[in-house]
Design an enzyme around this catalytic site. Structure first.
Site, PDB file in Angstrom:
ATOM      1  N   ARG A   1      77.644  47.957  34.834  1.00 15.76           N
ATOM      2  CA  ARG A   1      76.222  47.927  35.221  1.00 15.76           C
ATOM      3  C   ARG A   1      75.597  46.532  35.169  1.00 15.76           C
ATOM      4  NH1 ARG A   1      78.179  51.951  36.310  1.00 15.76           N
ATOM      5  NH2 ARG A   1      77.615  54.061  35.664  1.00 15.76           N
ATOM      6  N   SER A  49      67.436  56.015  35.795  1.00 21.13           N
ATOM      7  CA  SER A  49      67.699  55.751  34.368  1.00 21.13           C
ATOM      8  C   SER A  49      66.879  54.553  33.934  1.00 21.13           C
ATOM      9  CB  SER A  49      69.169  55.425  34.148  1.00 21.13           C
ATOM     10  OG  SER A  49      69.945  56.499  34.551  1.00 21.13           O
ATOM     11  N   GLU A  93      64.341  46.174  36.480  1.00 20.48           N
ATOM     12  CA  GLU A  93      63.885  44.810  36.239  1.00 20.48           C
ATOM     13  C   GLU A  93      62.361  44.754  36.188  1.00 20.48           C
ATOM     14  OE1 GLU A  93      64.635  40.425  38.175  1.00 20.48           O
ATOM     15  OE2 GLU A  93      65.533  42.184  39.125  1.00 20.48           O
TER      16      GLU A  93
HETATM   17  P1  NAP Z   1      76.502  62.051  32.385  1.00 20.58           P
HETATM   18  O1  NAP Z   1      77.370  62.533  33.499  1.00 20.58           O
HETATM   19  O2  NAP Z   1      75.775  62.993  31.507  1.00 20.58           O
HETATM   20  O3  NAP Z   1      77.310  61.045  31.497  1.00 20.58           O
HETATM   21  C1  NAP Z   1      76.710  60.388  30.401  1.00 20.58           C
HETATM   22  C2  NAP Z   1      77.600  59.254  29.963  1.00 20.58           C
HETATM   23  O4  NAP Z   1      78.899  59.739  29.752  1.00 20.58           O
HETATM   24  C3  NAP Z   1      77.697  58.159  30.988  1.00 20.58           C
HETATM   25  O5  NAP Z   1      77.684  56.958  30.283  1.00 20.58           O
HETATM   26  C4  NAP Z   1      79.049  58.352  31.616  1.00 20.58           C
HETATM   27  O6  NAP Z   1      79.687  57.145  31.891  1.00 20.58           O
HETATM   28  C5  NAP Z   1      79.833  59.014  30.510  1.00 20.58           C
HETATM   29  N1  NAP Z   1      80.840  59.917  31.083  1.00 20.58           N
HETATM   30  C6  NAP Z   1      80.658  61.185  31.483  1.00 20.58           C
HETATM   31  N2  NAP Z   1      81.827  61.704  31.935  1.00 20.58           N
HETATM   32  C7  NAP Z   1      82.743  60.708  31.833  1.00 20.58           C
HETATM   33  C8  NAP Z   1      84.123  60.617  32.146  1.00 20.58           C
HETATM   34  N3  NAP Z   1      84.793  61.663  32.662  1.00 20.58           N
HETATM   35  N4  NAP Z   1      84.748  59.454  31.918  1.00 20.58           N
HETATM   36  C9  NAP Z   1      84.087  58.391  31.405  1.00 20.58           C
HETATM   37  N5  NAP Z   1      82.784  58.420  31.088  1.00 20.58           N
HETATM   38  C10 NAP Z   1      82.108  59.560  31.291  1.00 20.58           C
HETATM   39  O7  NAP Z   1      75.480  60.996  32.924  1.00 20.58           O
HETATM   40  P2  NAP Z   1      74.139  61.090  33.749  1.00 20.58           P
HETATM   41  O8  NAP Z   1      73.161  60.282  33.004  1.00 20.58           O
HETATM   42  O9  NAP Z   1      73.789  62.462  34.217  1.00 20.58           O
HETATM   43  O10 NAP Z   1      74.552  60.253  35.039  1.00 20.58           O
HETATM   44  C11 NAP Z   1      75.535  60.739  35.930  1.00 20.58           C
HETATM   45  C12 NAP Z   1      76.264  59.576  36.510  1.00 20.58           C
HETATM   46  O11 NAP Z   1      75.351  58.737  37.216  1.00 20.58           O
HETATM   47  C13 NAP Z   1      76.911  58.708  35.433  1.00 20.58           C
HETATM   48  O12 NAP Z   1      78.127  58.247  35.928  1.00 20.58           O
HETATM   49  C14 NAP Z   1      75.901  57.602  35.255  1.00 20.58           C
HETATM   50  O13 NAP Z   1      76.475  56.411  34.772  1.00 20.58           O
HETATM   51  C15 NAP Z   1      75.420  57.452  36.682  1.00 20.58           C
HETATM   52  N6  NAP Z   1      74.136  56.763  36.784  1.00 20.58           N
HETATM   53  C16 NAP Z   1      74.172  55.458  37.113  1.00 20.58           C
HETATM   54  C17 NAP Z   1      73.021  54.735  37.223  1.00 20.58           C
HETATM   55  C18 NAP Z   1      73.083  53.296  37.587  1.00 20.58           C
HETATM   56  O14 NAP Z   1      74.044  52.778  38.083  1.00 20.58           O
HETATM   57  N7  NAP Z   1      72.036  52.618  37.345  1.00 20.58           N
HETATM   58  C19 NAP Z   1      71.812  55.349  36.990  1.00 20.58           C
HETATM   59  C20 NAP Z   1      71.806  56.710  36.663  1.00 20.58           C
HETATM   60  C21 NAP Z   1      72.983  57.410  36.539  1.00 20.58           C
HETATM   61  P3  NAP Z   1      79.428  56.244  33.207  1.00 20.58           P
HETATM   62  O15 NAP Z   1      78.067  55.698  33.055  1.00 20.58           O
HETATM   63  O16 NAP Z   1      80.488  55.192  33.079  1.00 20.58           O
HETATM   64  O17 NAP Z   1      79.615  57.090  34.387  1.00 20.58           O
END
Ligand code: NAP
Length: 345
Positions: free
Chosen positions: A168, A242, A342
């Site tokens: 990120r 987020s 930001e």
């Molecule tokens: P979520 O699916 O509830 O997951 C929460 C956390 O667990 C995240 O940090 C995610 O990592 C990690 N996670 C879940 N399953 C995983 C797996 N199989 N392997 C490795 N890590 C795992 O998260 P959420 O908040 O609802 O968001 C869903 C997805 O959207 C996530 O991937 C999240 O990162 C992404 N997202 C990204 C942004 C951004 O780029 N700004 C904003 C909002 C949501 P990861 O973050 O590495 O995926």
């Protein structure tokens, strides 16, 4: 050459999906690289600072506004060129709506960005924080980036290895913040199906919907379903997705925290560190479905990581609410949450 005429005294609340912030002294939309140059020249001639924005879905404006020129990136474009080994290069203008780009690539049967479906904002914003979701990250498909380099006052092409990508983040939001203004991206996609493992929620969707062949379209459909059930639509509810990054802690910190909170969820990373879901910390700190009458801010009921502007009037309100959450999480877990959108300027 057209003479550039920026609008004056423009409310910036309309240029952030949080719907807050003061006014810009000047604002102009640019549609071509030539107009990008003209806009920066205009700012230099008028001796005001300049900054560029995309869709406004990951920025929050200060109440003081901006005594300079806001340049809104509207550069369009979608060009496809076939490569060897079922690879396809897709060059997209930075001002394209990101989800429209994903939709087009999925319709062409290409894999690489379908898990990034429904992420709001422009294509050009995605490399800034190395956007990722459900197992895909923009760094994995980016080939090159074209940007206006304000330091060199010229356009440059950057290879992925030159962008300082990590979880990120990138050089665009850290060491070279304010230097590069992205004008287009080249994505290297593949004519193939996405491969397992899939994220838990995605796998569950496939099982429930009896999907056995996971095409790019099937993965996009799953992500759209999950996101639209879990997250607010910024077109209807003021939010910037987020609001905090998921913190990364050391192996030692994890052991210590788990001794006190055995249920603490964590995803292991290379080198022994671990990624902690910020939403879990926020809920445990007492902010699940929280509505704050003092500030008019709230957390989204199904995803506490998303801060929602219900009736807030100022960015100061938002920052007070943010600080309540940061303070409560720090008091309970000793972890300092870091803001993702930001704060401008
Ligand atoms: P979520 O699916 O509830 O997951 C929460 C956390 O667990 C995240 O940090 C995610 O990592 C990690 N996670 C879940 N399953 C995983 C797996 N199989 N392997 C490795 N890590 C795992 O998260 P959420 O908040 O609802 O968001 C869903 C997805 O959207 C996530 O991937 C999240 O990162 C992404 N997202 C990204 C942004 C951004 O780029 N700004 C904003 C909002 C949501 P990861 O973050 O590495 O995926």
């Amino acid at each position: 050459m057209m003479v550039m005429k920026p609008s004056q005294n423009v409310s910036l609340a309309d240029y952030s999906t949080m719907g807050l912030g003061g006014s810009a002294a000047y604002l102009v939309a640019v549609n071509t690289r030539q107009e990008v140059l003209e806009a920066f020249n205009w700012a230099a001639q008028h001796q005001v600072p300049a900054l560029m924005i995309g869709g406004g879905s990951n920025i929050v404006w200060r109440d003081e506004g901006y005594q300079g020129l806001v340049i809104v990136n509207k550069l369009l474009g979608y060009e496809v060129s076939d490569q060897a080994d079922c690879q396809v290069l897709v060059k997209v203008g930075a001002g394209e709506t990101w989800d429209k780009v994903v939709e087009r690539t999925v319709q062409a049967g290409l894999t690489g960005i379908e898990a990034l479906s429904l992420i709001p904002g422009s294509a050009g914003a995605t490399p800034v924080q190395n956007v990722g979701a459900y197992g895909q990250e923009i760094v994995n498909t980016l080939d090159t980036i074209e940007a206006f380099d304000a330091q060199a006052a010229d356009f440059v092409t950057l290879k992925v290895s030159e962008c300082g990508f990590a979880y990120r983040t990138s050089r665009f939001k850290t060491t070279d913040h304010g230097r590069f203004y992205i004008t287009s991206l080249s994505l290297r996609l593949t004519k193939a199906n996405p491969q397992p493992p899939y994220y838990g929620s995605v796998q569950q969707y496939f099982e429930e919907h009896k999907i056995t062949e996971v095409t790019p379209a099937a993965l996009r459909e799953a992500v759209i379903y999950i996101r639209s059930h879990k997250l607010p639509d910024p077109a209807k509810t003021h939010n910037t997705g987020s609001f905090f990054g998921n913190p990364i802690i050391s192996a030692g910190e994890l052991i210590q925290l788990r001794s006190k909170y055995p249920d603490l969820p964590a995803w292991p990373l290379d080198g022994g560190s671990a990624k902690i879901p910020a939403a879990w910390l926020i809920e445990q700190a007492g902010f699940k479905d929280a509505h704050d009458p003092d500030t008019g801010m709230a957390t989204w009921p199904t995803q506490a990581l998303v801060l929602v502007n219900e009736t807030a009037k100022t960015t100061a309100d938002l920052l007070v609410f943010k600080q309540k959450i940061v303070g409560a999480v720090h008091d309970k877990f000793g972890i300092t949450l870091v803001q993702e959108p930001e704060l401008l300027p």
